[in-house]
Design a protein around this motif. Structure first.
Motif, PDB file in Angstrom:
ATOM      1  N   ARG A   2     -37.386   7.701  23.167  1.00 40.88           N
ATOM      2  CA  ARG A   2     -38.146   8.905  22.913  1.00 40.88           C
ATOM      3  C   ARG A   2     -37.157   9.924  22.469  1.00 40.88           C
ATOM      4  O   ARG A   2     -36.088   9.926  23.194  1.00 40.88           O
ATOM      5  CB  ARG A   2     -39.032   9.285  24.088  1.00 40.88           C
ATOM      6  N   ALA A   3     -37.723  10.676  21.590  1.00 41.53           N
ATOM      7  CA  ALA A   3     -36.546  11.928  21.160  1.00 41.53           C
ATOM      8  C   ALA A   3     -37.337  13.082  20.768  1.00 41.53           C
ATOM      9  O   ALA A   3     -38.609  12.865  20.271  1.00 41.53           O
ATOM     10  CB  ALA A   3     -35.946  11.257  20.143  1.00 41.53           C
ATOM     11  N   VAL A   4     -37.021  14.208  21.088  1.00 37.56           N
ATOM     12  CA  VAL A   4     -37.503  15.623  20.490  1.00 37.56           C
ATOM     13  C   VAL A   4     -37.065  15.677  19.161  1.00 37.56           C
ATOM     14  O   VAL A   4     -35.874  15.867  18.715  1.00 37.56           O
ATOM     15  CB  VAL A   4     -37.166  16.452  21.521  1.00 37.56           C
ATOM     16  N   VAL A   5     -37.900  15.782  18.267  1.00 33.28           N
ATOM     17  CA  VAL A   5     -37.680  15.825  16.868  1.00 33.28           C
ATOM     18  C   VAL A   5     -38.059  17.038  16.159  1.00 33.28           C
ATOM     19  O   VAL A   5     -39.153  17.843  16.560  1.00 33.28           O
ATOM     20  CB  VAL A   5     -38.455  14.775  15.878  1.00 33.28           C
ATOM     21  N   TYR A   6     -37.189  18.023  15.886  1.00 32.63           N
ATOM     22  CA  TYR A   6     -37.469  19.005  15.224  1.00 32.63           C
ATOM     23  C   TYR A   6     -37.964  19.077  13.668  1.00 32.63           C
ATOM     24  O   TYR A   6     -37.578  18.697  12.795  1.00 32.63           O
ATOM     25  CB  TYR A   6     -36.265  20.233  15.248  1.00 32.63           C
ATOM     26  N   ASN A   7     -39.256  19.540  13.480  1.00 32.00           N
ATOM     27  CA  ASN A   7     -39.805  19.303  12.223  1.00 32.00           C
ATOM     28  C   ASN A   7     -39.931  20.629  11.366  1.00 32.00           C
ATOM     29  O   ASN A   7     -40.131  20.470  10.165  1.00 32.00           O
ATOM     30  CB  ASN A   7     -41.442  18.846  12.558  1.00 32.00           C
ATOM     31  N   GLY A   8     -39.585  21.581  11.853  1.00 32.06           N
ATOM     32  CA  GLY A   8     -39.787  23.055  11.074  1.00 32.06           C
ATOM     33  C   GLY A   8     -40.095  23.889  12.141  1.00 32.06           C
ATOM     34  O   GLY A   8     -40.105  23.938  13.405  1.00 32.06           O
ATOM     35  N   ARG A   9     -40.322  25.208  11.552  1.00 31.07           N
ATOM     36  CA  ARG A   9     -40.248  26.349  12.486  1.00 31.07           C
ATOM     37  C   ARG A   9     -41.715  26.160  13.511  1.00 31.07           C
ATOM     38  O   ARG A   9     -42.793  25.922  12.735  1.00 31.07           O
ATOM     39  CB  ARG A   9     -40.768  27.797  11.690  1.00 31.07           C
ATOM     40  N   ASN A  10     -41.622  26.430  14.585  1.00 33.26           N
ATOM     41  CA  ASN A  10     -42.580  26.188  15.561  1.00 33.26           C
ATOM     42  C   ASN A  10     -43.407  24.823  15.506  1.00 33.26           C
ATOM     43  O   ASN A  10     -44.541  24.887  15.952  1.00 33.26           O
ATOM     44  CB  ASN A  10     -43.877  27.305  15.277  1.00 33.26           C
ATOM     45  N   ASP A  11     -42.402  23.818  15.239  1.00 29.87           N
ATOM     46  CA  ASP A  11     -43.130  22.534  15.142  1.00 29.87           C
ATOM     47  C   ASP A  11     -42.077  21.714  15.817  1.00 29.87           C
ATOM     48  O   ASP A  11     -41.103  21.221  14.866  1.00 29.87           O
ATOM     49  CB  ASP A  11     -43.434  22.241  13.820  1.00 29.87           C
ATOM     50  N   ILE A  12     -42.059  21.271  16.868  1.00 28.86           N
ATOM     51  CA  ILE A  12     -41.447  20.029  17.392  1.00 28.86           C
ATOM     52  C   ILE A  12     -42.216  18.840  17.912  1.00 28.86           C
ATOM     53  O   ILE A  12     -43.556  19.165  18.307  1.00 28.86           O
ATOM     54  CB  ILE A  12     -40.300  20.422  18.504  1.00 28.86           C
ATOM     55  N   SER A  13     -41.749  17.576  17.843  1.00 25.96           N
ATOM     56  CA  SER A  13     -42.678  16.681  18.638  1.00 25.96           C
ATOM     57  C   SER A  13     -41.865  15.863  19.329  1.00 25.96           C
ATOM     58  O   SER A  13     -40.571  15.497  19.251  1.00 25.96           O
ATOM     59  CB  SER A  13     -43.437  15.979  17.291  1.00 25.96           C
ATOM     60  N   ILE A  14     -42.460  14.777  20.369  1.00 19.58           N
ATOM     61  CA  ILE A  14     -41.815  13.959  21.158  1.00 19.58           C
ATOM     62  C   ILE A  14     -42.220  12.634  20.189  1.00 19.58           C
ATOM     63  O   ILE A  14     -43.283  12.103  20.238  1.00 19.58           O
ATOM     64  CB  ILE A  14     -42.169  14.021  22.540  1.00 19.58           C
ATOM     65  N   ASP A  15     -41.140  11.656  19.626  1.00 22.12           N
ATOM     66  CA  ASP A  15     -41.518  10.566  18.773  1.00 22.12           C
ATOM     67  C   ASP A  15     -40.640   9.531  19.140  1.00 22.12           C
ATOM     68  O   ASP A  15     -39.589   9.739  19.865  1.00 22.12           O
ATOM     69  CB  ASP A  15     -40.963  10.847  17.332  1.00 22.12           C
ATOM     70  N   ASP A  16     -41.114   8.257  19.123  1.00 19.16           N
ATOM     71  CA  ASP A  16     -40.439   7.192  19.110  1.00 19.16           C
ATOM     72  C   ASP A  16     -39.595   6.997  18.015  1.00 19.16           C
ATOM     73  O   ASP A  16     -39.942   6.806  16.714  1.00 19.16           O
ATOM     74  CB  ASP A  16     -41.377   5.795  19.457  1.00 19.16           C
ATOM     75  N   VAL A  17     -37.981   6.612  18.354  1.00 11.92           N
ATOM     76  CA  VAL A  17     -37.101   6.344  17.380  1.00 11.92           C
ATOM     77  C   VAL A  17     -36.603   5.223  17.439  1.00 11.92           C
ATOM     78  O   VAL A  17     -36.416   4.860  18.884  1.00 11.92           O
ATOM     79  CB  VAL A  17     -36.431   7.627  17.079  1.00 11.92           C
ATOM     80  N   ALA A  18     -35.787   4.567  16.580  1.00 11.10           N
ATOM     81  CA  ALA A  18     -34.921   3.496  16.868  1.00 11.10           C
ATOM     82  C   ALA A  18     -33.774   3.877  17.763  1.00 11.10           C
ATOM     83  O   ALA A  18     -33.223   4.968  17.735  1.00 11.10           O
ATOM     84  CB  ALA A  18     -34.531   2.812  15.515  1.00 11.10           C
ATOM     85  N   GLU A  19     -33.460   3.010  18.742  1.00 13.04           N
ATOM     86  CA  GLU A  19     -32.255   3.341  19.569  1.00 13.04           C
ATOM     87  C   GLU A  19     -30.961   3.112  18.768  1.00 13.04           C
ATOM     88  O   GLU A  19     -30.710   1.964  18.203  1.00 13.04           O
ATOM     89  CB  GLU A  19     -32.212   2.570  20.679  1.00 13.04           C
ATOM     90  N   TYR A  44     -36.038  27.624  16.685  1.00 11.57           N
ATOM     91  CA  TYR A  44     -37.557  26.958  16.844  1.00 11.57           C
ATOM     92  C   TYR A  44     -38.722  28.268  16.252  1.00 11.57           C
ATOM     93  O   TYR A  44     -39.551  27.897  15.436  1.00 11.57           O
ATOM     94  CB  TYR A  44     -37.844  26.883  18.386  1.00 11.57           C
ATOM     95  N   PHE A  45     -38.443  29.485  16.664  1.00 12.54           N
ATOM     96  CA  PHE A  45     -39.335  30.633  16.311  1.00 12.54           C
ATOM     97  C   PHE A  45     -38.921  30.991  14.958  1.00 12.54           C
ATOM     98  O   PHE A  45     -39.800  31.757  14.229  1.00 12.54           O
ATOM     99  CB  PHE A  45     -39.221  31.736  17.382  1.00 12.54           C
ATOM    100  N   ALA A  46     -37.813  31.196  14.600  1.00  8.10           N
ATOM    101  CA  ALA A  46     -37.619  31.815  13.401  1.00  8.10           C
ATOM    102  C   ALA A  46     -36.801  30.862  12.258  1.00  8.10           C
ATOM    103  O   ALA A  46     -36.539  31.318  11.241  1.00  8.10           O
ATOM    104  CB  ALA A  46     -36.778  32.958  13.561  1.00  8.10           C
ATOM    105  N   GLY A  47     -36.693  29.589  12.420  1.00 13.06           N
ATOM    106  CA  GLY A  47     -35.902  28.758  11.855  1.00 13.06           C
ATOM    107  C   GLY A  47     -36.445  28.073  10.393  1.00 13.06           C
ATOM    108  O   GLY A  47     -37.689  28.603  10.112  1.00 13.06           O
ATOM    109  N   PRO A  48     -35.624  27.544   9.696  1.00 15.37           N
ATOM    110  CA  PRO A  48     -34.525  27.113   9.868  1.00 15.37           C
ATOM    111  C   PRO A  48     -33.359  27.994   9.624  1.00 15.37           C
ATOM    112  O   PRO A  48     -33.391  28.810   8.604  1.00 15.37           O
ATOM    113  CB  PRO A  48     -34.351  25.697   9.066  1.00 15.37           C
ATOM    114  N   ILE A  49     -32.373  28.215  10.543  1.00 16.58           N
ATOM    115  CA  ILE A  49     -31.376  29.016  10.285  1.00 16.58           C
ATOM    116  C   ILE A  49     -30.108  28.253  10.512  1.00 16.58           C
ATOM    117  O   ILE A  49     -29.378  28.564   9.412  1.00 16.58           O
ATOM    118  CB  ILE A  49     -31.261  30.293  11.764  1.00 16.58           C
ATOM    119  N   PHE A  50     -29.794  27.540  11.333  1.00 16.04           N
ATOM    120  CA  PHE A  50     -28.628  26.729  11.350  1.00 16.04           C
ATOM    121  C   PHE A  50     -28.621  25.302  11.222  1.00 16.04           C
ATOM    122  O   PHE A  50     -27.639  24.601  10.872  1.00 16.04           O
ATOM    123  CB  PHE A  50     -28.034  26.728  13.053  1.00 16.04           C
TER     124      PHE A  50
END
Length: 65
Positions: A2-19, A44-50
């Motif tokens: 399981r991994a937290v994935v940043y999808n864009g501004r105000n959008d993260i998800s917990i997904d299954d990814v290959a180890e 998270y709130f204003a990105g993508p910045i970095f």
């Protein structure tokens, strides 16, 4: 895994990814604890910045385009 994935501004998800597997000259660590800092909140709130927007994520293969 399981991994937290940043999808864009105000959008993260917990997904299954290959180890990931450690390659030659690399090590793989087991994370005991993690946290977030102020720059994470700005991303998270204003990105993508970095976070680079032209790269493909090394674990998920996802592109932010």
């Amino acid at each position: 895994m399981r991994a937290v994935v940043y999808n864009g501004r105000n959008d993260i998800s917990i997904d299954d990814v290959a180890e990931p597997k450690a390659g030659e000259g690399e090590v793989k660590l087991q994370v005991g604890y993690n946290g977030i800092c102020g720059s994470d909140l700005h991303e998270y709130f204003a990105g993508p910045i970095f976070i680079p927007q032209d790269d493909v994520h090394p674990l998920t293969g996802a592109s932010s385009r």
